[in-house]
Design a protein around this motif. Sequence first.
Motif, short mmCIF file in Angstrom:
data_model
loop_
_atom_site.label_atom_id
_atom_site.label_comp_id
_atom_site.label_asym_id
_atom_site.label_seq_id
_atom_site.Cartn_x
_atom_site.Cartn_y
_atom_site.Cartn_z
N UNK A 1 0.80 -1.22 0.00
CA UNK A 1 0.00 0.00 0.00
C UNK A 1 0.84 1.28 0.00
N UNK A 2 2.16 1.17 0.26
CA UNK A 2 2.91 2.41 0.49
C UNK A 2 4.40 2.35 0.17
N UNK A 3 4.90 1.25 -0.38
CA UNK A 3 6.32 1.21 -0.76
C UNK A 3 6.48 1.91 -2.11
N UNK A 4 7.08 3.07 -2.09
CA UNK A 4 7.04 3.96 -3.26
C UNK A 4 8.36 4.12 -3.99
N UNK A 5 9.38 3.37 -3.60
CA UNK A 5 10.69 3.52 -4.25
C UNK A 5 10.62 3.20 -5.75
N UNK A 6 11.27 4.01 -6.60
CA UNK A 6 11.33 3.73 -8.03
C UNK A 6 12.07 2.44 -8.36
N UNK A 7 12.82 1.91 -7.41
CA UNK A 7 13.58 0.67 -7.64
C UNK A 7 12.66 -0.46 -8.10
N UNK A 8 11.46 -0.51 -7.55
CA UNK A 8 10.54 -1.59 -7.90
C UNK A 8 10.10 -1.51 -9.36
N UNK A 9 9.91 -0.30 -9.85
CA UNK A 9 9.55 -0.13 -11.26
C UNK A 9 10.66 -0.64 -12.16
N UNK A 10 11.89 -0.27 -11.82
CA UNK A 10 13.03 -0.69 -12.65
C UNK A 10 13.21 -2.20 -12.62
N UNK A 11 13.05 -2.79 -11.45
CA UNK A 11 13.20 -4.24 -11.35
C UNK A 11 12.07 -4.96 -12.09
N UNK A 12 10.88 -4.40 -12.03
CA UNK A 12 9.75 -5.00 -12.74
C UNK A 12 9.98 -4.96 -14.25
N UNK A 13 10.55 -3.86 -14.73
CA UNK A 13 10.84 -3.74 -16.16
C UNK A 13 11.83 -4.81 -16.61
N UNK A 14 12.70 -5.21 -15.71
CA UNK A 14 13.69 -6.26 -16.04
C UNK A 14 13.10 -7.66 -15.93
N UNK A 15 11.86 -7.75 -15.51
CA UNK A 15 11.21 -9.05 -15.40
C UNK A 15 11.55 -9.82 -14.15
N UNK A 16 12.06 -9.14 -13.12
CA UNK A 16 12.52 -9.84 -11.91
C UNK A 16 11.37 -10.33 -11.03
N UNK A 17 10.17 -9.77 -11.20
CA UNK A 17 9.08 -10.11 -10.29
C UNK A 17 8.06 -11.07 -10.90
N UNK A 18 8.13 -11.28 -12.18
CA UNK A 18 7.20 -12.21 -12.85
C UNK A 18 5.73 -11.91 -12.57
N UNK A 19 5.43 -10.62 -12.32
CA UNK A 19 4.04 -10.21 -12.10
C UNK A 19 3.54 -10.39 -10.69
#
Length: 476
Positions: free
Chosen positions: A186-204
């Motif tokens: 609900x509140x983790x706002x770091x841009x790091x997560x966007x960059x990691x998601x773009x690299x496919x690290x979270x698999x959705x």
Amino acid sequence: MMKRFTSFKSAKSRSANSANPTETTTPKFKTLTHPGALANGSGTLGLRWLGRGGAIALLLATAACQPPTPTSSTSSPAASPATGGSGALKLGTLLPVTGDLAQYGQPMQDSVGFLVETVNACGGVMGQPVQLVSEDDQTDPAAGASGMTKLAEVDRVGAVVGAAASSVSSAAVDIAVRNQVVQISPSSTSPVFTERAKKGEFNGFWLRTAPPDTFQGDALAQLANQEGIKTIAILAINNDYGNGLVQSFVPAFKALGGTVVNESNPTKYAPNATSFDSEVGSAFGSKPDAVLIIAYPESGSIILKAAQEQGFLDGTTKVLFTDGMKTDNLAELVGKTADGKFIVTGMMGTAPSAGGPGLNDFRDRYREKFNRDPQVYDPNSWDAAALLVLAAEAAKSGSGPAIKDSIRSVSNPPGEQTTDICTALALVREGKDVDFQGASGSLDFDEQGDVVGSYDVWTVNDAGQIEVKSTINVGG
């Protein structure tokens, strides 16, 4: 003002994936986990209701009851991914009931509990009550990692609401992904997560109902510009949250003609620091037009007290805050001047705006239940849990992969729009498409699991109360 981006539109599909079943013997709709017991995965409580946005302590049968401090625990890795069960939804929370963010975490925990109570009162998910298991992340990455390990590999939840701090989410998300557990913060706002998601690290398996700080950096820059601030120094917590905001604010402020006086070496403090005299002297000493403080209430209030004691809050230098400092008792935490005025009076900041279509309804029900106003991330917490139960109902499975595959089918267009969780669940049970409209926003996720957001410009008035002055809309 930046242009709003177009939300990712995913095809409405129903996933029927299922995994290893978990316990299905819980009596239907009779009991709900007690807030305090939630942290330990035990206890019961009578049913109740709330609505929308995200907010308060897990419902107690007795409103005045105070939950005991939860404790996180570690566990041995499970032999197979923790993907929940097909017969019942087991939902986890990983929120800071203690630590620097406890003032946000307990209300966020309450909000999720209220959502679960509401859902169970109107039929549960897949015909059974939602089971809620909670861990206190203590605003500490190590505790957060231990808590996520327990939730995923011992409790075997299908999804987790949390964490609050970006640093804690960073420590927990790889554990969630490895175990195929959906994590929605609900509140983790770091841009790091966007960059990691773009690299496919979270698999959705990663999403969040609060917009990333790439957007808040722009909102802060716009606020500083509106206030006529030409030079600014930064004093920030040295973690994912603080560093992400520094990285987004500096270029945005410079693009508007501003100067960050300590750009080459922003003043930072360790998350576990308890004394800030040297940091305060470094940030305020160059006498910039303003100091941007990126902190949490516990440490931030000590920073402001130190600045007051050193004579830096005499009106010459303005102070700007981020969302991490927006708490209703900020004025009391920091204290008063010798003449009885609140030290933080007139100081300003930004915070994601809870401006979703369901906000008014949520706020009314929240006030009725808790006799208080929701805090900044309460609507986001309510919404995060709401989307998870809707996705599980749509998938007819409590497993992480099934929830992941269905979450955009209940959050993004197309579909029938509704702000009421029980109405949404009824529509899903009828096989209809739903575009759930939250208390915190429209909840349209892009490919990285981000939502667009607007930001409130807030200030502290003479009475020590937080007021919202205006709103800044930003997007990717």
